[in-house]
Write a protein that holds these residues in place. Structure first.
Motif, PDB file in Angstrom:
ATOM      1  N   ARG A  89       0.753  -1.332   0.140  1.00 33.77           N
ATOM      2  CA  ARG A  89       0.042  -0.010   0.082  1.00 33.77           C
ATOM      3  C   ARG A  89       0.938   1.272  -0.195  1.00 33.77           C
ATOM      4  N   VAL A  90       1.859   1.335   0.805  1.00 33.54           N
ATOM      5  CA  VAL A  90       2.762   2.280   0.857  1.00 33.54           C
ATOM      6  C   VAL A  90       3.446   2.593  -0.482  1.00 33.54           C
TER       7      VAL A  90
ATOM      8  N   ARG B 298       2.159   8.580   9.621  1.00 35.75           N
ATOM      9  CA  ARG B 298       0.921   8.715   9.730  1.00 35.75           C
ATOM     10  C   ARG B 298       0.395   9.088  10.685  1.00 35.75           C
TER      11      ARG B 298
ATOM     12  N   GLN C 133       3.579  13.993  -9.318  1.00 37.22           N
ATOM     13  CA  GLN C 133       4.640  15.536  -9.418  1.00 37.22           C
ATOM     14  C   GLN C 133       4.399  16.238 -10.442  1.00 37.22           C
ATOM     15  N   PRO C 134       4.159  17.313 -10.426  1.00 34.45           N
ATOM     16  CA  PRO C 134       3.933  18.271 -12.032  1.00 34.45           C
ATOM     17  C   PRO C 134       5.503  18.183 -12.715  1.00 34.45           C
TER      18      PRO C 134
ATOM     19  N   ILE D 231       6.028  10.456   3.581  1.00 36.67           N
ATOM     20  CA  ILE D 231       4.980   9.432   3.068  1.00 36.67           C
ATOM     21  C   ILE D 231       4.590   8.529   4.185  1.00 36.67           C
ATOM     22  N   PHE D 232       5.426   7.986   4.807  1.00 34.23           N
ATOM     23  CA  PHE D 232       5.312   6.846   5.659  1.00 34.23           C
ATOM     24  C   PHE D 232       4.521   7.388   7.065  1.00 34.23           C
TER      25      PHE D 232
ATOM     26  N   ILE E 255       1.896  13.472   2.989  1.00 35.27           N
ATOM     27  CA  ILE E 255       2.893  13.551   1.949  1.00 35.27           C
ATOM     28  C   ILE E 255       3.258  15.117   1.732  1.00 35.27           C
ATOM     29  N   ARG E 256       4.449  15.287   1.280  1.00 35.24           N
ATOM     30  CA  ARG E 256       5.041  16.786   1.117  1.00 35.24           C
ATOM     31  C   ARG E 256       4.917  16.965  -0.260  1.00 35.24           C
ATOM     32  N   MET E 257       4.233  17.841  -0.959  1.00 30.14           N
ATOM     33  CA  MET E 257       4.461  17.999  -2.257  1.00 30.14           C
ATOM     34  C   MET E 257       4.130  19.383  -2.660  1.00 30.14           C
ATOM     35  N   ARG E 258       4.437  19.650  -3.892  1.00 31.33           N
ATOM     36  CA  ARG E 258       4.246  21.114  -4.306  1.00 31.33           C
ATOM     37  C   ARG E 258       2.618  21.259  -4.561  1.00 31.33           C
TER      38      ARG E 258
ATOM     39  N   LEU F  99      10.640   9.786   2.209  1.00 24.98           N
ATOM     40  CA  LEU F  99       9.901   8.431   2.740  1.00 24.98           C
ATOM     41  C   LEU F  99       9.309   8.637   3.990  1.00 24.98           C
TER      42      LEU F  99
ATOM     43  N   ARG G 209       4.616  32.671 -10.860  1.00 32.20           N
ATOM     44  CA  ARG G 209       4.998  31.611  -9.704  1.00 32.20           C
ATOM     45  C   ARG G 209       4.572  31.810  -8.481  1.00 32.20           C
TER      46      ARG G 209
ATOM     47  N   THR H  19       2.297   9.273  -6.023  1.00 28.85           N
ATOM     48  CA  THR H  19       2.762  10.578  -5.409  1.00 28.85           C
ATOM     49  C   THR H  19       3.713  11.257  -6.440  1.00 28.85           C
TER      50      THR H  19
ATOM     51  N   ALA I 151      -1.814   8.789   4.469  1.00 35.32           N
ATOM     52  CA  ALA I 151      -0.315   9.053   4.479  1.00 35.32           C
ATOM     53  C   ALA I 151      -0.046  10.623   4.457  1.00 35.32           C
TER      54      ALA I 151
ATOM     55  N   GLU J 226       1.266   4.142  -2.994  1.00 30.49           N
ATOM     56  CA  GLU J 226       1.127   5.667  -2.639  1.00 30.49           C
ATOM     57  C   GLU J 226       2.360   6.462  -2.993  1.00 30.49           C
ATOM     58  N   LEU J 227       3.472   5.999  -2.666  1.00 24.52           N
ATOM     59  CA  LEU J 227       4.627   6.366  -3.169  1.00 24.52           C
ATOM     60  C   LEU J 227       4.696   6.700  -4.593  1.00 24.52           C
TER      61      LEU J 227
END
Lengths: 95, 302
Positions: A76-77, B116, A88-89, B113-114, B125-128, B110, B176, A84, B123, A80-81
């Motif tokens: 599952r992880v 929790r 990403q754009p 994402i992990f 998650i760090r994302m733009r 990681l 931007r 993700t 999860a 998700e990874l």
């Protein structure tokens, strides 16, 4: 579903069901109205029955179940990874 | 009819019951779908093996099969949902993070994402942040001359947009960091503003050049003269040469669209000779006396 329907679908008898519940191999949802079994519990019971067919004894079953659950956690992880990374754009181009 | 169960299990017809079980276990350990969650073929093969064992694993059934009382299709199993079909979906009550919980301390992507929130939390998650798309409609001249605009967003906030001079229809301006906020501390996305330019009454644009039709009078066409011409930056005076016909194109250098490098396109003026709005008896009388030498229509006649 209720216990008797579960036993029917999982093709096990009441004695086995009680033993598996006691061992914690199957953990149906419990609330005020009683115990509710779902499809994942049926599938897990079928897996336990198959494991025993394979010659895995009562000491081995929980070890296998635990490893299988860990494997699914990892899957599952990983999923998700991957999603993700996919989300990403692209590096934006200049306008 | 299914395959011969003896072939499937790889045992001889006269193999003892223990050998049949052994063969089944050896194959099933390898092929059980729940022991191979990522292998789709395992399921089909396991189905065959377990169907064969349903028949041969039971000494009674096996004897009846050997006598021909039942055939191998009788042992086919109904479609089964395996544990793997449920186990890695979100919210599985048996979910277990012992396989990766130690990664959560690591200071890298990681761990984000992990990481929790609780057992069934999503999860982290760090994302733009994603890009936000907007549309902005501009008047023809505003697009050419540039300027500032504001877009009011659905949440009431205001986005300042600087329109560079010479902006064209369909162009996308990227602001931007003005998009949606990042997730888990990630940087925000960009705002993408697609420009739509409304058409103009007089001007049309072709790349960096401006085109316009200019009506001129009969007198200006015949005798020439100075006329006022509209340009995107205001009117200028232009000299129409003597004897200018309809369709004559005059160029006003540098009166077109500003380019990024500081130069400018040109404006092209197409003359259109117009008769006076109302019939003029004097002109009619004069033309009646005047014998035109030729007509340009001659070339078209067969």
């Amino acid at each position: 579903m209720k216990a008797h329907e579960f036993a029917l679908q999982a093709r096990i008898n009441g004695k086995k069901l009680n033993a598996w519940l006691e061992a914690g191999w199957i953990a149906p949802q419990r609330n005020d109205e009683g115990t509710h079994y779902s499809e994942i519990d049926v599938a897990r019971a079928r897996l336990i029955a198959d494991l025993k067919d394979l010659g895995i004894n009562d000491e081995g079953v929980p070890v296998v179940l635990d490893l299988v659950d860990q494997l699914h956690g990892l899957r599952r992880v990983l999923r998700e990874l991957l999603s993700t990374i996919k989300a990403q754009p692209q590096e934006p181009g200049r306008t | 009819m299914a395959a011969d169960p003896y072939t499937v299990l790889g045992v001889k017809k006269d193999a003892p019951q223990e050998e049949v079980q052994k063969a089944y276990r050896r194959l099933a350990k390898k092929l059980h779908p729940d022991l191979n969650p990522g292998n789709k073929q395992a399921e089909e093969q396991f189905k065959e093996v377990s169907a064969a064992y349903d028949l041969l694993g039971d000494a009674d059934k096996r004897a009846r099969y050997d006598r021909g009382e039942i055939d191998s299709s009788g042992a086919e199993r109904p479609q089964q949902r395996y544990y793997r079909d449920f186990a890695d979906s979100a919210g599985s009550p048996y979910a277990n993070d012992a396989g990766f919980a130690d990664f959560a301390g690591a200071d890298d992507i990681l761990s984000q994402i992990f990481g929790r929130e609780g057992r069934e939390g999503r999860a982290n998650i760090r994302m733009r942040g994603s890009d936000a798309h907007y549309r902005l409609e501009l008047d023809f001249l505003d697009a050419i001359n540039g300027g500032k605009r504001q877009i009011t967003l659905p949440d009431g906030s205001v986005l300042d947009v600087t329109i560079p001079a010479g902006t064209n229809d369909g162009q996308i301006l990227r602001l931007r960091g003005k998009g949606r906020p990042g997730i888990g501390g990630g940087p925000p996305g960009d705002a993408l503003v697609e420009i739509q330019v409304r058409p103009h009454r007089i001007f049309t644009r072709k790349r960096d050049d401006i085109h316009a039709d200019l009506p001129i009078s009969l007198i200006e066409a015949v005798l020439g003269g100075k006329v006022k011409v509209p340009t995107p930056t205001g009117s200028v005076t232009m000299t129409v040469p003597k004897w200018s016909n309809t369709g004559t194109v005059l160029r006003l250098k540098g009166k077109g669209v500003p380019r990024a490098d500081g130069t400018k396109g040109d404006e092209f003026v197409t003359l259109k000779v117009m008769l006076p709005e109302k019939p003029d008896p004097e002109l009619e009388k004069f033309v009646a006396q005047w014998r035109g030498a030729d007509t340009s229509r001659q070339a078209m006649e067969a």
